[in-house]
Design a protein around this motif. Sequence first.
Motif, PDB file in Angstrom:
ATOM      1  N   LEU A 143     124.045 112.791 138.247  1.00  0.00           N
ATOM      2  CA  LEU A 143     123.942 111.509 138.932  1.00  0.00           C
ATOM      3  C   LEU A 143     122.996 110.645 138.102  1.00  0.00           C
ATOM      4  N   PRO A 144     123.353 109.399 137.842  1.00  0.00           N
ATOM      5  CA  PRO A 144     122.517 108.565 136.969  1.00  0.00           C
ATOM      6  C   PRO A 144     121.163 108.235 137.591  1.00  0.00           C
ATOM      7  N   PHE A 145     120.174 108.057 136.741  1.00  0.00           N
ATOM      8  CA  PHE A 145     118.866 107.588 137.193  1.00  0.00           C
ATOM      9  C   PHE A 145     118.954 106.091 137.465  1.00  0.00           C
ATOM     10  N   ARG A 146     118.221 105.638 138.482  1.00  0.00           N
ATOM     11  CA  ARG A 146     118.216 104.218 138.845  1.00  0.00           C
ATOM     12  C   ARG A 146     116.855 103.559 138.625  1.00  0.00           C
ATOM     13  N   ARG A 147     115.781 104.357 138.683  1.00  0.00           N
ATOM     14  CA  ARG A 147     114.432 103.795 138.591  1.00  0.00           C
ATOM     15  C   ARG A 147     113.609 104.568 137.567  1.00  0.00           C
ATOM     16  N   VAL A 148     112.618 103.902 137.008  1.00  0.00           N
ATOM     17  CA  VAL A 148     111.701 104.557 136.081  1.00  0.00           C
ATOM     18  C   VAL A 148     111.033 105.746 136.759  1.00  0.00           C
ATOM     19  N   GLY A 149     110.600 105.544 138.004  1.00  0.00           N
ATOM     20  CA  GLY A 149     109.887 106.592 138.722  1.00  0.00           C
ATOM     21  C   GLY A 149     110.708 107.851 138.941  1.00  0.00           C
ATOM     22  N   GLU A 150     112.032 107.715 138.995  1.00  0.00           N
ATOM     23  CA  GLU A 150     112.885 108.883 139.159  1.00  0.00           C
ATOM     24  C   GLU A 150     112.803 109.783 137.931  1.00  0.00           C
ATOM     25  N   VAL A 151     112.796 109.169 136.762  1.00  0.00           N
ATOM     26  CA  VAL A 151     112.685 109.928 135.510  1.00  0.00           C
ATOM     27  C   VAL A 151     111.299 110.545 135.398  1.00  0.00           C
ATOM     28  N   ILE A 152     110.281 109.773 135.754  1.00  0.00           N
ATOM     29  CA  ILE A 152     108.900 110.247 135.694  1.00  0.00           C
ATOM     30  C   ILE A 152     108.719 111.479 136.575  1.00  0.00           C
ATOM     31  N   GLU A 153     109.286 111.445 137.775  1.00  0.00           N
ATOM     32  CA  GLU A 153     109.182 112.583 138.696  1.00  0.00           C
ATOM     33  C   GLU A 153     109.786 113.842 138.078  1.00  0.00           C
ATOM     34  N   MET A 154     110.945 113.703 137.440  1.00  0.00           N
ATOM     35  CA  MET A 154     111.603 114.844 136.819  1.00  0.00           C
ATOM     36  C   MET A 154     110.789 115.387 135.648  1.00  0.00           C
ATOM     37  N   VAL A 155     110.337 114.486 134.775  1.00  0.00           N
ATOM     38  CA  VAL A 155     109.568 114.892 133.598  1.00  0.00           C
ATOM     39  C   VAL A 155     108.300 115.628 134.004  1.00  0.00           C
ATOM     40  N   GLU A 156     107.621 115.135 135.028  1.00  0.00           N
ATOM     41  CA  GLU A 156     106.381 115.771 135.479  1.00  0.00           C
ATOM     42  C   GLU A 156     106.643 117.201 135.960  1.00  0.00           C
ATOM     43  N   GLN A 157     107.712 117.397 136.709  1.00  0.00           N
ATOM     44  CA  GLN A 157     107.997 118.738 137.230  1.00  0.00           C
ATOM     45  C   GLN A 157     108.334 119.719 136.108  1.00  0.00           C
ATOM     46  N   PHE A 158     109.074 119.269 135.106  1.00  0.00           N
ATOM     47  CA  PHE A 158     109.433 120.185 134.026  1.00  0.00           C
ATOM     48  C   PHE A 158     108.260 120.427 133.069  1.00  0.00           C
ATOM     49  N   PHE A 311     100.666 113.411 129.591  1.00  0.00           N
ATOM     50  CA  PHE A 311     101.493 112.793 130.626  1.00  0.00           C
ATOM     51  C   PHE A 311     100.619 112.294 131.776  1.00  0.00           C
ATOM     52  N   GLN A 312      99.690 113.128 132.240  1.00  0.00           N
ATOM     53  CA  GLN A 312      98.836 112.738 133.358  1.00  0.00           C
ATOM     54  C   GLN A 312      97.962 111.541 132.999  1.00  0.00           C
ATOM     55  N   HIS A 313      97.518 111.484 131.751  1.00  0.00           N
ATOM     56  CA  HIS A 313      96.726 110.336 131.301  1.00  0.00           C
ATOM     57  C   HIS A 313      97.574 109.069 131.327  1.00  0.00           C
ATOM     58  N   LEU A 314      98.814 109.175 130.837  1.00  0.00           N
ATOM     59  CA  LEU A 314      99.706 108.015 130.852  1.00  0.00           C
ATOM     60  C   LEU A 314     100.032 107.600 132.283  1.00  0.00           C
ATOM     61  N   LYS A 315     100.204 108.576 133.148  1.00  0.00           N
ATOM     62  CA  LYS A 315     100.577 108.295 134.530  1.00  0.00           C
ATOM     63  C   LYS A 315      99.541 107.429 135.235  1.00  0.00           C
ATOM     64  N   LEU A 316      98.270 107.595 134.870  1.00  0.00           N
ATOM     65  CA  LEU A 316      97.209 106.789 135.469  1.00  0.00           C
ATOM     66  C   LEU A 316      97.359 105.310 135.153  1.00  0.00           C
ATOM     67  N   THR A 317      98.089 104.994 134.096  1.00  0.00           N
ATOM     68  CA  THR A 317      98.237 103.586 133.670  1.00  0.00           C
ATOM     69  C   THR A 317      99.485 102.939 134.272  1.00  0.00           C
ATOM     70  N   TRP A 318     100.324 103.718 134.948  1.00  0.00           N
ATOM     71  CA  TRP A 318     101.574 103.178 135.481  1.00  0.00           C
ATOM     72  C   TRP A 318     101.397 102.734 136.919  1.00  0.00           C
ATOM     73  N   THR A 319     101.753 101.500 137.205  1.00  0.00           N
ATOM     74  CA  THR A 319     101.637 100.957 138.553  1.00  0.00           C
ATOM     75  C   THR A 319     102.903 101.272 139.359  1.00  0.00           C
ATOM     76  N   THR A 320     102.810 101.049 140.654  1.00  0.00           N
ATOM     77  CA  THR A 320     103.986 101.228 141.515  1.00  0.00           C
ATOM     78  C   THR A 320     105.118 100.321 141.065  1.00  0.00           C
ATOM     79  N   ARG A 321     104.752  99.134 140.642  1.00  0.00           N
ATOM     80  CA  ARG A 321     105.771  98.185 140.171  1.00  0.00           C
ATOM     81  C   ARG A 321     106.484  98.732 138.938  1.00  0.00           C
ATOM     82  N   THR A 322     105.723  99.384 138.060  1.00  0.00           N
ATOM     83  CA  THR A 322     106.327  99.978 136.868  1.00  0.00           C
ATOM     84  C   THR A 322     107.330 101.055 137.251  1.00  0.00           C
TER      85      THR A 322
END
Length: 349
Positions: A143-158, A311-322
């Motif tokens: 199923l295609p990704f629709r939002r940046v946060g969807e990809v981020i969630e997957m990457v973090e878990q793996f 990844f966790q360091h980068l995540k601190l710089t990402w806003t909800t809007r991002t």
Amino acid sequence: MLKAMLKTIPPFPYEIHTPSEMFWVSLQPHLLSRGYRLRPRYDPEWIPSWTKIPGGRPGQFEDSLVNNAALIDAVDISDGKKVVLKRIDTSTNELPLAMKLSSPDLRSDPRNHAVPILDVILIPGNDEIALLVMPFLMDFHDLPFRRVGEVIEMVEQFLDCLEFLHDHNITHMDFCWFNLMMDAGPMVPRGWHFCRLCNHEGRSSGDFEWIERWAVCPVKYYLVDFELSRELDPSVNHRFVGDWGQDRTVPEMSETVSADTFKVDVYQLGNVIKKLTDQYTGLKILESLANKMTNHDPLKRLTACQATKMFQHLKLTWTTRTLEKRVWQRTTPFIDRFMVKYRGLSTVI
């Protein structure tokens, strides 16, 4: 590795079982006694549905769909849920590793995204083969990704899963595209067919409805296929000579020169992330991580722990809007990106 087999087109005629299917047909009574019901096609007394109706065509009926030799879906009679049965060679490390990773102690670690083993079925009179019972999952990219946060969630878990495995001195050795799965149940409430993805009932026609990940998050992701995996002695170097699974671009891959298996795992996952940044717009924020994970020099490549920390360091710089920003598959025509209407439910892939 197994994905290619799943995409195999059924041979004609459909009303004849293939040689690989006969394995499942022969086991159907035993599986039923163990509480697992295969699809009607694999009943030893099966009569093709389309032969019972004048003018019936195979494509109109679910039982025309042919399965592959290694995997099959079934229903757990106790609760009515779908599961997947995997045929494994008992001479490999897959069974003991799968059981260890499904132990209560390791399963209690939230970083453990190895697919849980629900049951193990032994084959009467055959010590060389066993069946693993696993949850009914979908490939992470089906199923295609629709939002940046969807990809981020997957990457973090793996990334968490990779660090977890390495902390326990386990190297997967095939941490690649077709071994990354997701629990798509919340996204596809009506379910999907094992052999015909974009279909609820397995027939040749009909809409396929699904909900974007952002609307049902968190989505759970799982790592599968431990056929090549090894549990290493922590007192020795994590080096190995040989085959590294699906990804043939690993720079240090060699049949004669040993390589650090942990660094190969990192490269493989990093290449998955890089492939996503190539396939989708809007994922530039992951490029630096992917590049460091796929450095051609293994000595300069990140470890799993370093990749997780970055990844966790980068995540601190990402806003909800991002995280809420829309991403598009690069193959999507530009005009179509403005014509899609969102009601939370999609009917096309």
